[in-house]
Design a protein around this motif. Structure first.
Motif, short mmCIF file in Angstrom:
data_model
loop_
_atom_site.label_atom_id
_atom_site.label_comp_id
_atom_site.label_asym_id
_atom_site.label_seq_id
_atom_site.Cartn_x
_atom_site.Cartn_y
_atom_site.Cartn_z
N ALA A 100 7.21 -68.99 -23.12
CA ALA A 100 7.58 -70.07 -24.04
C ALA A 100 7.69 -71.40 -23.31
O ALA A 100 7.29 -72.45 -23.83
N LYS A 103 4.58 -73.36 -22.92
CA LYS A 103 4.04 -73.95 -24.14
C LYS A 103 4.84 -75.17 -24.62
O LYS A 103 4.41 -75.86 -25.54
N VAL A 104 6.00 -75.39 -24.02
CA VAL A 104 6.87 -76.48 -24.46
C VAL A 104 6.94 -77.51 -23.34
O VAL A 104 7.38 -77.20 -22.23
N GLU A 105 6.52 -78.73 -23.62
CA GLU A 105 6.47 -79.77 -22.59
C GLU A 105 7.69 -80.68 -22.60
O GLU A 105 7.94 -81.38 -21.62
N MET A 329 10.46 -71.80 -29.40
CA MET A 329 9.17 -72.32 -28.95
C MET A 329 8.34 -72.83 -30.14
O MET A 329 7.77 -73.94 -30.09
N LEU A 330 8.28 -72.04 -31.20
CA LEU A 330 7.52 -72.46 -32.38
C LEU A 330 8.09 -73.74 -32.97
O LEU A 330 7.35 -74.65 -33.36
N ASN A 331 9.41 -73.83 -33.02
CA ASN A 331 10.03 -75.03 -33.57
C ASN A 331 9.73 -76.25 -32.70
O ASN A 331 9.48 -77.35 -33.22
N GLN A 333 7.15 -76.80 -30.97
CA GLN A 333 5.75 -77.21 -31.09
C GLN A 333 5.56 -78.27 -32.17
O GLN A 333 4.60 -79.05 -32.12
N VAL A 334 6.44 -78.28 -33.15
CA VAL A 334 6.32 -79.24 -34.26
C VAL A 334 7.53 -80.17 -34.29
O VAL A 334 7.93 -80.65 -35.36
N ASN A 335 8.11 -80.41 -33.10
CA ASN A 335 9.24 -81.33 -32.98
C ASN A 335 10.42 -80.94 -33.88
O ASN A 335 11.07 -81.80 -34.48
N SER A 344 10.66 -69.96 -39.21
CA SER A 344 10.82 -69.10 -38.03
C SER A 344 12.09 -68.25 -38.15
O SER A 344 12.10 -67.08 -37.74
#
Length: 377
Positions: A100, A103-105, A329-331, A333-335, A344
């Motif tokens: 995760a 994938k998160v910057e 992580m999914l959250n 990705q879309v701020n 999620s």
């Protein structure tokens, strides 16, 4: 009842697992409706109390049927299973968090999850993991449960005969522990987030409640409004809820909260199970038991889903721990857009319920045909 189980216990265990998952996902809107938002306690108290209730209920029967040493053996076997599960769960959690994090910057999930110790000193971290000293975020409940189970053989024989004596000793330890600094060591000269020396009291209270529930007693037929204990518990739970809600507006809270009451309440320690947390949970549990004295309400479809998760609480808990960083992580990705946060959270709930349904189906298929037809659903 299902095979002698109380469906109310399973329901609230399942509900606690849902709340724990939602609470573990940062900025989750559904986390605003969990128990911690309406009082001093949260799902952790539910988890530990019901763990004590279920453990004593199960192993007291083994004690009576097969003797003390067999009960000890089965308790230790269960503790060993939990220990092995904890080790594998931590390994899987680290892998998921590292994935995760790649994938998160915008955030460092490794640091947020408390995995820096493993990055900087992996050999020592592995040793600390085996000794239950290294517990990243989300990993505290199982080690607590393991330690509490390991102590159960010492208390169980007395608890089934003289529960008040065990509760008195447990209360004494609970009160002394914060003052004398009793806790178990963790990494970096720290201590356990859930202090087992204090949380054991809630576990023992759960066990004592199981013993009390199994004994015949004369029900109180007075209306609830004429039962002083119910009124006191309901009033305390209501006031705790009001104070907790006021934390959302610090200026209002500070303006209306008397200084003497603030000094009495704060800080509210979760590590040492602050008395106001303990009393809030006990008040809430008592009010709930009085308002829901029968089991008929657990037969509707929604309640059955929670009951099923409660029956497979270990597996569902582990899945929730693994899903939390993935949902985060999914959250991210879309701020942290709220539609994704809700989606999620609900997807995680569906997966947890799905796992419980699959486990129940698998268990049923493994039963002999005659036993399947006699099992109460």
């Amino acid at each position: 009842m299902l095979n002698g189980r109380d469906p109310r216990i399973d329901f609230f265990r399942g509900l606690a697992l849902i709340f724990i998952f939602w609470d573990h996902v940062p900025h989750n809107p559904l986390g605003q409706i969990t128990l911690r938002n309406f009082g001093f306690s949260d799902a952790a108290e539910v988890f530990v109390f019901l763990a004590g209730y279920a453990s004593v209920l199960a192993y007291s029967k083994v004690l009576q049927r097969e003797g003390y040493w067999m009960a000890c053996l089965k308790i230790l076997r269960r503790a060993w299973v939990l220990y092995v599960v904890h080790i594998f769960l931590l390994a899987m959690l680290m892998g998921i968090v590292f994935f995760a994090n790649s994938k998160v910057e915008t955030r460092d999930l490794v640091q947020e999850m408390g995995l820096t110790h493993f990055i900087t000193n992996p050999q020592q971290a592995l040793t600390d993991e085996l000794l239950l000293r290294f517990k990243p975020n989300l990993m505290d409940p199982l080690p607590l449960y393991i330690v509490l189970l390991l102590g159960l053989p010492l208390a169980l024989p007395v608890l089934v005969r003289k529960p008040l004596a065990v509760v008195a000793v447990s209360l004494t330890v609970y009160l002394l522990a914060p003052r004398l600094g009793w806790n178990l060591a963790a990494i970096a000269d720290g201590v356990w987030y859930f202090n087992p020396v204090t949380w054991q009291f809630l576990f023992v209270l759960g066990g004592a409640a199981a013993i009390h529930a199994s004994q015949p007693r004369v029900p109180d037929t007075r209306p609830l409004r004429r039962q002083p204990l119910f009124l006191g518990a309901a009033t305390y739970a209501l006031l705790a809820g009001i104070i907790t809600l006021s934390w959302r507006w610090p200026e209002v809270h500070d303006a209306v909260m008397p200084a003497a009451l603030s000094n009495l309440l704060y800080p509210i320690s979760k590590t040492d199970l602050s008395p106001v947390r303990l009393l809030h949970f006990l008040a809430l549990a008592y009010v709930t038991a009085k308002l829901l004295p029968d089991r008929a309400w657990t037969q509707n479809w929604l309640a059955q889903q929670s009951c099923r998760m409660g029956r497979f609480s270990l597996e569902v808990f582990c899945l929730g721990v693994l899903l939390a960083p993935l949902a985060d992580m999914l959250n991210a990705q879309v701020n942290d857009a709220w539609p994704m946060q809700i989606a999620s959270a609900l997807l995680g709930l569906v997966l947890m319920a799905g796992l419980a349904a699959w486990l129940e189906l698998n268990k049923r298929l493994n039963q002999p045909q005659a036993q399947r037809t006699t099992t109460v659903k």
